[in-house]
Design a protein around this motif. Sequence first.
Motif, mmCIF file in Angstrom:
data_model
loop_
_atom_site.group_PDB
_atom_site.id
_atom_site.type_symbol
_atom_site.label_atom_id
_atom_site.label_comp_id
_atom_site.label_asym_id
_atom_site.label_seq_id
_atom_site.Cartn_x
_atom_site.Cartn_y
_atom_site.Cartn_z
ATOM 1 N N LYS A 99 0.829 -1.208 0.000
ATOM 2 C CA LYS A 99 0.000 0.000 0.000
ATOM 3 C C LYS A 99 0.861 1.255 0.000
ATOM 4 O O LYS A 99 1.224 1.765 -1.041
ATOM 5 N N LEU A 100 1.203 1.747 1.183
ATOM 6 C CA LEU A 100 1.951 2.988 1.300
ATOM 7 C C LEU A 100 3.446 2.726 1.389
ATOM 8 O O LEU A 100 3.880 1.672 1.871
ATOM 9 N N VAL A 101 4.224 3.711 0.941
ATOM 10 C CA VAL A 101 5.678 3.591 0.985
ATOM 11 C C VAL A 101 6.148 3.409 2.430
ATOM 12 O O VAL A 101 5.719 4.131 3.337
ATOM 13 N N GLY A 102 7.011 2.437 2.651
ATOM 14 C CA GLY A 102 7.510 2.153 3.999
ATOM 15 C C GLY A 102 7.887 0.687 4.116
ATOM 16 O O GLY A 102 8.016 -0.018 3.114
ATOM 17 N N THR A 103 8.048 0.237 5.357
ATOM 18 C CA THR A 103 8.434 -1.153 5.621
ATOM 19 C C THR A 103 7.496 -1.765 6.663
ATOM 20 O O THR A 103 7.159 -1.114 7.654
ATOM 21 N N ALA A 104 7.087 -2.991 6.428
ATOM 22 C CA ALA A 104 6.256 -3.740 7.369
ATOM 23 C C ALA A 104 6.833 -5.146 7.516
ATOM 24 O O ALA A 104 7.480 -5.663 6.602
ATOM 25 N N VAL A 105 6.598 -5.759 8.674
ATOM 26 C CA VAL A 105 7.085 -7.113 8.936
ATOM 27 C C VAL A 105 5.881 -8.050 9.020
ATOM 28 O O VAL A 105 4.944 -7.809 9.786
ATOM 29 N N ILE A 106 5.917 -9.126 8.243
ATOM 30 C CA ILE A 106 4.826 -10.093 8.189
ATOM 31 C C ILE A 106 5.192 -11.318 9.028
ATOM 32 O O ILE A 106 6.298 -11.855 8.899
ATOM 33 N N ALA A 127 2.618 7.104 -11.427
ATOM 34 C CA ALA A 127 1.850 8.333 -11.208
ATOM 35 C C ALA A 127 0.421 8.142 -11.706
ATOM 36 O O ALA A 127 0.196 7.634 -12.813
ATOM 37 N N ALA A 128 -0.546 8.546 -10.872
ATOM 38 C CA ALA A 128 -1.940 8.318 -11.243
ATOM 39 C C ALA A 128 -2.848 9.518 -10.981
ATOM 40 O O ALA A 128 -3.866 9.674 -11.653
ATOM 41 N N GLN A 129 -2.487 10.380 -10.026
ATOM 42 C CA GLN A 129 -3.418 11.435 -9.623
ATOM 43 C C GLN A 129 -2.679 12.643 -9.060
ATOM 44 O O GLN A 129 -1.507 12.567 -8.687
ATOM 45 N N LEU A 130 -3.414 13.752 -8.996
ATOM 46 C CA LEU A 130 -2.936 14.960 -8.338
ATOM 47 C C LEU A 130 -3.652 15.123 -7.009
ATOM 48 O O LEU A 130 -4.790 14.667 -6.849
ATOM 49 N N ALA A 131 -2.989 15.769 -6.060
ATOM 50 C CA ALA A 131 -3.592 16.024 -4.753
ATOM 51 C C ALA A 131 -3.009 17.307 -4.178
ATOM 52 O O ALA A 131 -1.838 17.638 -4.430
ATOM 53 N N LEU A 132 -3.811 18.037 -3.422
ATOM 54 C CA LEU A 132 -3.370 19.286 -2.820
ATOM 55 C C LEU A 132 -2.519 19.023 -1.582
ATOM 56 O O LEU A 132 -2.972 18.357 -0.648
ATOM 57 N N GLU A 152 0.685 17.884 -5.377
ATOM 58 C CA GLU A 152 1.530 16.694 -5.442
ATOM 59 C C GLU A 152 1.081 15.760 -6.563
ATOM 60 O O GLU A 152 -0.110 15.691 -6.888
ATOM 61 N N VAL A 153 2.042 15.015 -7.105
ATOM 62 C CA VAL A 153 1.745 13.899 -8.008
ATOM 63 C C VAL A 153 1.826 12.623 -7.179
ATOM 64 O O VAL A 153 2.844 12.358 -6.532
ATOM 65 N N ARG A 154 0.766 11.835 -7.185
ATOM 66 C CA ARG A 154 0.690 10.638 -6.348
ATOM 67 C C ARG A 154 0.343 9.413 -7.174
ATOM 68 O O ARG A 154 -0.229 9.520 -8.273
ATOM 69 N N ASP A 155 0.641 8.220 -6.602
ATOM 70 C CA ASP A 155 0.181 6.978 -7.222
ATOM 71 C C ASP A 155 -1.243 6.691 -6.759
ATOM 72 O O ASP A 155 -1.850 7.487 -6.033
ATOM 73 N N ALA A 156 -1.787 5.553 -7.157
ATOM 74 C CA ALA A 156 -3.184 5.241 -6.841
ATOM 75 C C ALA A 156 -3.438 5.099 -5.349
ATOM 76 O O ALA A 156 -4.551 5.330 -4.871
ATOM 77 N N ALA A 157 -2.402 4.731 -4.578
ATOM 78 C CA ALA A 157 -2.563 4.556 -3.130
ATOM 79 C C ALA A 157 -2.337 5.841 -2.362
ATOM 80 O O ALA A 157 -2.551 5.882 -1.153
ATOM 81 N N GLY A 158 -1.881 6.891 -3.036
ATOM 82 C CA GLY A 158 -1.654 8.162 -2.365
ATOM 83 C C GLY A 158 -0.207 8.453 -2.041
ATOM 84 O O GLY A 158 0.091 9.437 -1.361
ATOM 85 N N ASN A 159 0.723 7.636 -2.544
ATOM 86 C CA ASN A 159 2.144 7.895 -2.330
ATOM 87 C C ASN A 159 2.623 9.002 -3.270
ATOM 88 O O ASN A 159 2.288 9.013 -4.457
ATOM 89 N N THR A 184 0.580 27.875 -14.624
ATOM 90 C CA THR A 184 1.210 26.557 -14.734
ATOM 91 C C THR A 184 2.410 26.496 -13.802
ATOM 92 O O THR A 184 3.038 27.519 -13.491
ATOM 93 N N ALA A 185 2.718 25.291 -13.344
ATOM 94 C CA ALA A 185 3.878 25.062 -12.477
ATOM 95 C C ALA A 185 4.457 23.705 -12.812
ATOM 96 O O ALA A 185 3.731 22.762 -13.152
ATOM 97 N N THR A 186 5.767 23.596 -12.705
ATOM 98 C CA THR A 186 6.467 22.349 -13.031
ATOM 99 C C THR A 186 6.682 21.526 -11.766
ATOM 100 O O THR A 186 7.029 22.064 -10.709
ATOM 101 N N VAL A 187 6.498 20.226 -11.884
ATOM 102 C CA VAL A 187 6.680 19.313 -10.754
ATOM 103 C C VAL A 187 8.172 19.105 -10.508
ATOM 104 O O VAL A 187 8.924 18.775 -11.432
ATOM 105 N N VAL A 188 8.577 19.298 -9.259
ATOM 106 C CA VAL A 188 9.953 19.043 -8.840
ATOM 107 C C VAL A 188 9.900 18.159 -7.601
ATOM 108 O O VAL A 188 9.242 18.508 -6.616
ATOM 109 N N THR A 189 10.584 17.023 -7.651
ATOM 110 C CA THR A 189 10.554 16.007 -6.575
ATOM 111 C C THR A 189 9.123 15.708 -6.120
ATOM 112 O O THR A 189 8.839 15.584 -4.930
ATOM 113 N N GLY A 190 8.226 15.617 -7.087
ATOM 114 C CA GLY A 190 6.863 15.193 -6.809
ATOM 115 C C GLY A 190 5.878 16.291 -6.480
ATOM 116 O O GLY A 190 4.688 16.022 -6.278
ATOM 117 N N VAL A 191 6.343 17.570 -6.416
ATOM 118 C CA VAL A 191 5.461 18.665 -5.998
ATOM 119 C C VAL A 191 5.603 19.858 -6.945
ATOM 120 O O VAL A 191 6.719 20.222 -7.335
#
Length: 221
Positions: A99-106, A127-132, A152-159, A184-191
């Motif tokens: 789901k979200l960027v990070g680490t989990a232990v199963i 990349a899938a969506q924009l978000a404020l 922000e430019v995000r993936d479908a899960a919101g990353n 207009t504004a250019t995306v830099v490091t995702g924003v």
Amino acid sequence: MRLTRRINYAASIGFVVIALASCGGGGDGGTTPTAPVDNSVGRIDLSPASPATLVSGTTTTLSATAFTKDNRSLGTASVAWASSNEAVASVSAGTVTAKLVGTAVITATSGSVSSAGVSVTVTAGAAAQLALRTQPAGATSGAALATQPAVEVRDAAGNVIATATATITAALASGGGTLSGPVTATVVTGVAMFSGLTITGTIGARTLTFSALGLTSATSA
């Protein structure tokens, strides 16, 4: 006298024969009790056991095998699966969903016995969506917004996609009037950071919309 000795001798021989027959028989007295077999779970192994890296939105499957305390395999185990961080990666019946960027232990648990953990690292998807990130605010007709929007430019899960490249365009979504300034504004490091946006028009509420090619647009508050 001789007769008495023969009778006693014969009697003693008979006693010996009976005694030997009794000792050599297959009665319960000669059976060694069988120890009960302990089939309780002593450990649980997960496969694959090595750390995994998954792209957000993808899945992988783990299997759990149970062993007794004396290392006999009990085959596929009926276990309770758990993730140390369900927001990052969830698990159900051994299927892990990133789901979200990070680490989990199963881990997998049977009774009081738990497996060693398998580390799952989640990376951002496509990349899938924009978000404020920052909502626009502080509008006075003809003056630049006191708070300029950040999108922000995000993936479908919101990353947030730090490697995304896009040009984002702002426009009035509701309320009428004119939006001016660099729209207009250019995306830099995702924003994309806007500056100088100005709304001219009558008093009242406005919303802004932000769009980019191939991405789901976002609308401000």
